[in-house]
Design a protein around this motif. Structure first.
Motif, mmCIF file in Angstrom:
data_model
loop_
_atom_site.group_PDB
_atom_site.id
_atom_site.type_symbol
_atom_site.label_atom_id
_atom_site.label_comp_id
_atom_site.label_asym_id
_atom_site.label_seq_id
_atom_site.Cartn_x
_atom_site.Cartn_y
_atom_site.Cartn_z
ATOM 1 N N SER A 9 0.809 -1.218 0.000
ATOM 2 C CA SER A 9 0.000 0.000 0.000
ATOM 3 C C SER A 9 0.845 1.271 0.000
ATOM 4 N N CYS A 10 2.179 1.128 -0.074
ATOM 5 C CA CYS A 10 3.073 2.282 0.055
ATOM 6 C C CYS A 10 3.513 2.835 -1.299
ATOM 7 N N PHE A 11 3.591 4.164 -1.367
ATOM 8 C CA PHE A 11 4.143 4.845 -2.525
ATOM 9 C C PHE A 11 5.669 4.884 -2.392
ATOM 10 N N PRO A 12 6.378 5.120 -3.485
ATOM 11 C CA PRO A 12 7.843 5.216 -3.381
ATOM 12 C C PRO A 12 8.266 6.335 -2.450
ATOM 13 N N THR A 13 9.359 6.099 -1.721
ATOM 14 C CA THR A 13 9.932 7.141 -0.878
ATOM 15 C C THR A 13 10.583 8.213 -1.737
ATOM 16 N N SER A 14 11.212 7.771 -2.827
ATOM 17 C CA SER A 14 11.805 8.702 -3.787
ATOM 18 C C SER A 14 11.813 8.042 -5.157
ATOM 19 N N VAL A 15 11.808 8.863 -6.195
ATOM 20 C CA VAL A 15 11.839 8.346 -7.562
ATOM 21 C C VAL A 15 12.800 9.193 -8.390
ATOM 22 N N SER A 16 13.331 8.553 -9.427
ATOM 23 C CA SER A 16 14.107 9.251 -10.440
ATOM 24 C C SER A 16 13.642 8.727 -11.787
ATOM 25 N N ALA A 17 14.323 9.111 -12.839
ATOM 26 C CA ALA A 17 13.897 8.683 -14.170
ATOM 27 C C ALA A 17 13.979 7.177 -14.336
ATOM 28 N N ARG A 18 14.857 6.521 -13.583
ATOM 29 C CA ARG A 18 15.063 5.085 -13.755
ATOM 30 C C ARG A 18 14.849 4.271 -12.485
ATOM 31 N N GLU A 19 14.688 4.905 -11.324
ATOM 32 C CA GLU A 19 14.613 4.158 -10.077
ATOM 33 C C GLU A 19 13.399 4.539 -9.246
ATOM 34 N N ALA A 20 12.845 3.533 -8.573
ATOM 35 C CA ALA A 20 11.838 3.740 -7.529
ATOM 36 C C ALA A 20 12.413 3.167 -6.245
ATOM 37 N N VAL A 21 12.487 3.987 -5.216
ATOM 38 C CA VAL A 21 13.111 3.593 -3.952
ATOM 39 C C VAL A 21 12.059 3.582 -2.845
ATOM 40 N N PHE A 22 12.043 2.498 -2.087
ATOM 41 C CA PHE A 22 11.152 2.369 -0.933
ATOM 42 C C PHE A 22 11.995 2.145 0.315
#
Length: 318
Positions: A53-66
């Motif tokens: 149920s969690c959204f990414p903590t941070s995103v970039s053009a190529r990465e999704a970080v949780f």
């Protein structure tokens, strides 16, 4: 407590179509989980990834970080042998105009279970949502059912108090029944699993024919109390009790929707109205309804499966 757990991570392989285009790094810490998903497809929108149920903590053009707490994001916990397994799904929620199809990928963290640690099984909660957002509960209780059990270990022959209930919220008043219950030595049932039948045949407490097991008088229609005599099955090992709970229309009882136990003097008795104990006559054969009525539709009731455990039955002579 999690700080004492030995850390390990189980990384399950991606489906072939996904593994070509992406890479996942999973770091399972005692208190939190870090997941980094690296995506090589330019069309992918990394903000559309979800961990449970969690959204990414941070995103970039190529990465999704949780970076999330292990108790968040709807992680599911399961005890298997000497390990605690936390499972979830990483999903991609594709936008309507995207050429990238939605997908999901399993995420699993495993921690060693300390020998002196046991899960909070004394009053566990299993949630489900049917009509009116009903929430089901099942747990071990103390001797008079007034509170949680103080231990998950029971001497052979003693009574194991079990309470199941349903929070009805906005739903019409319902009657809670235990349609089936079996004991097994595993938290999941498999075709080859060795089981001990407790309740079968649509609500017949078959164990009561050979023991002191019985249903206790109801305090609420939405709860059912079971005193189960500790049995020899899987003696000294972890035992899991698998049950099918049914929340049913109180006026819709028949020989497939009932709670019956065996009295040594009077035979089979219906818990909710002894005058209609004839509904229990089929407990010696096969209980079938005259009418086909589907619980899946929610018209008459809601069915929920739950697992209680682990608990241990000990030999008093050992």
């Amino acid at each position: 407590m999690m700080a004492f757990f030995w850390q390990s991570a189980l990384l399950l392989s991606l489906a072939a179509a996904v593994s070509v285009y992406a890479d996942m790094k999973l770091d399972c810490r005692p208190d939190f989980v870090t997941l980094v998903w690296t995506e090589s497809r330019a069309q992918a929108d990394t903000s559309l990834f979800r961990l449970g149920s969690c959204f990414p903590t941070s995103v970039s053009a190529r990465e999704a970080v949780f970076s999330v707490d292990i108790n968040d994001c709807n992680f599911m916990r399961m005890v298997t042998g000497n390990h605690l397994m936390y499972t979830n799904d990483l999903t991609y929620v594709s936008s309507p105009d995207s050429h990238i199809l939605p997908f999901e990928h399993p995420v699993v963290c495993a921690y060693e279970r300390p020998k002196d640690w046991y899960p909070l099984i004394y009053d566990p909660v299993f949630d489900t949502y049917g009509q009116g957002d009903m929430v089901f509960h099942i747990g071990l209780k103390n001797g008079d059912f007034s509170g949680p059990a103080e231990s998950s270990s029971f001497p052979l022959g003693s009574l194991i108090p079990i309470m199941a209930g349903v929070e009805q919220k906005n739903h019409q008043p319902l009657l809670l029944l235990l349609e089936e219950c079996v004991a097994a030595s595993t938290p999941e049932l498999h075709p080859e699993s060795s089981i001990y039948p407790i309740i079968t045949n649509k609500g017949c407490l078959v164990d009561s024919k050979i023991s002191r097991s019985k249903f206790e008088p109801r305090q609420k229609s939405s709860e059912i109390h079971l005193s189960l005599q500790a049995f020899r099955f899987a003696l000294g090992e972890e035992v899991f009790i698998h049950c099918k709970l049914v929340a049913w229309d109180p006026v819709g009882l028949d020989n497939t929707k009932k709670a019956c136990h065996y009295d040594k003097e009077h035979g089979w008795e219906l818990l909710d109205n002894a005058a209609h104990s004839n509904l229990c006559d089929c407990c010696e054969s096969t209980c079938k309804s005259r009418w086909m009525r589907s619980t899946a539709s929610g018209k008459h009731g809601i069915v929920h499966k739950a697992v209680l455990g682990p608990l241990t039955i000990t030999d008093v002579n050992s």
